[in-house]
Design an enzyme around this catalytic site. Structure first.
Site, short mmCIF file in Angstrom:
data_model
loop_
_atom_site.label_atom_id
_atom_site.label_comp_id
_atom_site.label_asym_id
_atom_site.label_seq_id
_atom_site.Cartn_x
_atom_site.Cartn_y
_atom_site.Cartn_z
N ARG A 43 0.76 -1.45 -0.01
CA ARG A 43 -0.13 0.14 -0.01
C ARG A 43 0.88 1.11 -0.09
O ARG A 43 1.61 1.50 0.80
CB ARG A 43 -0.96 -0.08 1.21
N SER A 112 -12.45 -3.61 1.16
CA SER A 112 -12.64 -3.00 2.58
C SER A 112 -14.16 -3.07 2.81
O SER A 112 -14.92 -2.65 1.92
CB SER A 112 -12.27 -2.06 2.83
N LYS A 141 -5.43 5.13 10.03
CA LYS A 141 -6.68 5.71 9.49
C LYS A 141 -7.26 6.36 10.88
O LYS A 141 -7.07 5.94 11.90
CB LYS A 141 -7.53 4.61 9.01
#
Length: 521
Positions: A43, A112, A141
């Site tokens: 990522r 997700s 996050k």
């Protein structure tokens, strides 16, 4: 080319921003694979496509070396450019359907999800797996809400039991909560999480290999517990009659060992709960400070959490105390005072149940009704007024406590005119007690303290501890209520604590009025 077979047990999601400067991201990935990582997702939100491809090729050289699949986050172009094993997309990225068209049928595709509806749609749209989150707060996050094990379980239950869609949980998954998350997320449909997705726990670790080894071990331990729950396998447990026979010895042991019991209790009854603990034979420490929770967890024998006084600092302390008690395998007794009376109390109860494994829950009918709703048990609803239940109670209270106990893998105590205790398999009704107990402030809180005392010296059978704790309090109430110097609730309060100290182990068994309740599982 056929679709690769994937082991989702320990799923590493990289983050260059969290990687330690002392090593490259490629080194971190290799170390984590050596420690047991079974799947890697690269990522990189800030890199250009060309730079992303360059890094992906370097990481891919490592993953191919160990035959570990590599997925690319939110960039199908990069996934196709390096012929990665698949990709992962978010709800705000390219759609699952479009991603599948671009990747083709033989690539792994994950998405997700944070709601049951999103999980169902992922199944319909052809995803191979879903990442369920965010479970807990995380550095990577800032979610609007966290799911916790209870929310994760709700999503698992939305999926057909026979579905081939795999599931991993993500968000704040660490070594000290993995086992609980896996074992407590089991759905009523028998679904168990197929893996844990970890970012900070590995990328930010000083030793990525060791961190991976520990996380994989915790996942396997949690999965083993969950599997036994699904199969209905339980450890051999003492019969109710044997539990009763052990009561006298438990009281004797309590007085001999005088275990230290950590209380985070409400100010209204703190003095009473401390005195009750002392009278029964325990040693109370009333310490509502998050800063000392870790140190205390190493020396106390049990923890009692009581939400009667709700302040931010109290809640923070409870969360810290619970986390460290779990880490030290110290039993936790939770008294959800007034749960359901206000939104704050209900949300705090949810937060505590999501943040730690509670060994024993003690509450009145209204409080247990609220917990049943929180954890997803289909039971009757009992209203609250302040900290008191309204109405006549459940039509089948024994079934309710058994259902909640089974759902949460803990012991549940429901107090009232008759008290009920269950561990999901063994269930009893206790008829001892005196009416004055319901007419003084803090009698329920003292019951939680009593249970905490016995849990401290009965670490292998929390059902026995809960039964002993309730019996001790109720017998003391009966003895106090019949004293000639007791003229009402005021004089009863002092006599009540006196009689806790006066309990004679040799008399206990003959005075108990307790019935085993047989219910189908």
């Amino acid at each position: 080319m056929t679709k690769p077979v994937v082991d989702y047990s320990l799923y590493l999601v990289t983050d260059s921003g969290l990687n330690l400067p002392s090593r490259t991201l490629v080194q971190s990935v290799e170390d984590s694979i050596l420690g047991g990582v079974t799947l890697v997702q690269l990522r990189e939100k800030e890199l250009s496509t060309d730079a992303f491809i360059e890094l992906a090729r370097k990481v891919q050289a490592v993953t191919k070396k160990y035959n570990v699949p590599l997925l690319i986050n939110d960039n199908i172009e990069v996934a196709l450019a390096i012929d990665a094993e698949g990709a992962h997309v978010g709800q705000d990225d390219i759609s699952c359907l479009e991603a599948r068209k671009l990747l083709g049928p033989n690539k792994i595709l994950g998405i997700s999800t944070g709601t049951p509806e999103e999980a169902k749609k992922a199944l319909e749209d052809g995803a191979d797996y879903i990442g369920i989150g965010t479970c807990f707060m995380t550095q990577t996050k800032s979610p609007k809400r966290t799911l916790g094990p209870i929310g994760v379980r709700t999503i698992l239950e939305a999926l057909p039991a026979e579905s081939s869609l795999k599931t991993v949980v993500i968000g704040g998954i660490k070594n000290d909560n993995t086992r609980r998350v896996i074992s407590h997320s089991v759905g009523a449909n028998g679904r168990i999480l197929d893996g844990i997705a970890v970012v900070t726990g590995v990328v930010g670790a000083v030793d990525a290999k060791k961190a991976s080894e520990q996380l994989l071990s915790e996942y396997k331990a949690g999965y083993d517990i969950a599997s036994k729950r699904v199969q209905g396998l339980v450890e051999e447990r003492a019969s109710v009659q044997d539990v009763l026979k052990s009561f006298s010895q438990l009281l004797t042991t309590l007085r001999e060992k005088s275990p230290l019991v950590h209380h985070i209790s409400n100010y209204v009854v703190m003095n009473d709960t401390a005195n009750a603990t002392l009278a029964l034979g325990g040693s109370p420490i009333m310490a509502p400070s998050a800063a000392e929770a870790e140190d205390l967890s190493k020396v106390v024998s049990s923890v009692v959490l009581n939400i009667g006084t709700l302040t931010e600092s109290f809640v923070d302390c409870m969360l810290e105390a619970g986390k460290h008690a779990n880490a030290q395998s110290k039993p936790i007794v939770f008294d959800p005072v007034g749960a359901g009376a206000t939104t704050l109390r209900e949300s705090t109860t949810r937060k505590i149940l999501n943040s730690m494994h509670v060994d024993i829950i003690k509450g009145n009918a209204g409080e247990i009704s609220t917990i049943a709703k929180i954890v997803g048990c289909d039971t009757e609803s009992i209203a609250m007024r302040g900290v008191d239940s309204l109405g006549s109670g459940f039509s089948n209270p024994a079934a309710v406590v058994q259902a909640v106990a089974k759902r949460e893998s803990c012991v549940v105590v429901m107090t009232g005119l008759i008290d009920y205790v269950s561990d999901g398999t063994r269930t009893v009704a206790i008829e001892n007690g005196h009416a004055y107990q319901g007419r003084i402030t803090g009698s329920g809180c003292m019951a939680a303290s009593s249970i905490g005392c016995f849990a401290a010296i009965s670490p292998n059978d929390h059902f026995a501890a809960a039964v002993a704790g309730i019996l001790a309090i109720n017998l003391a109430g009966e003895h106090a209520g019949t004293r000639c110097d007791v003229q009402g609730p005021g004089t009863f309060r002092a006599a009540f604590i006196d009689e806790m100290a006066n309990l004679a182990p040799e008399r206990m068994l003959t005075e108990t009025r307790i019935k085993s309740v047989e219910l189908s599982n």
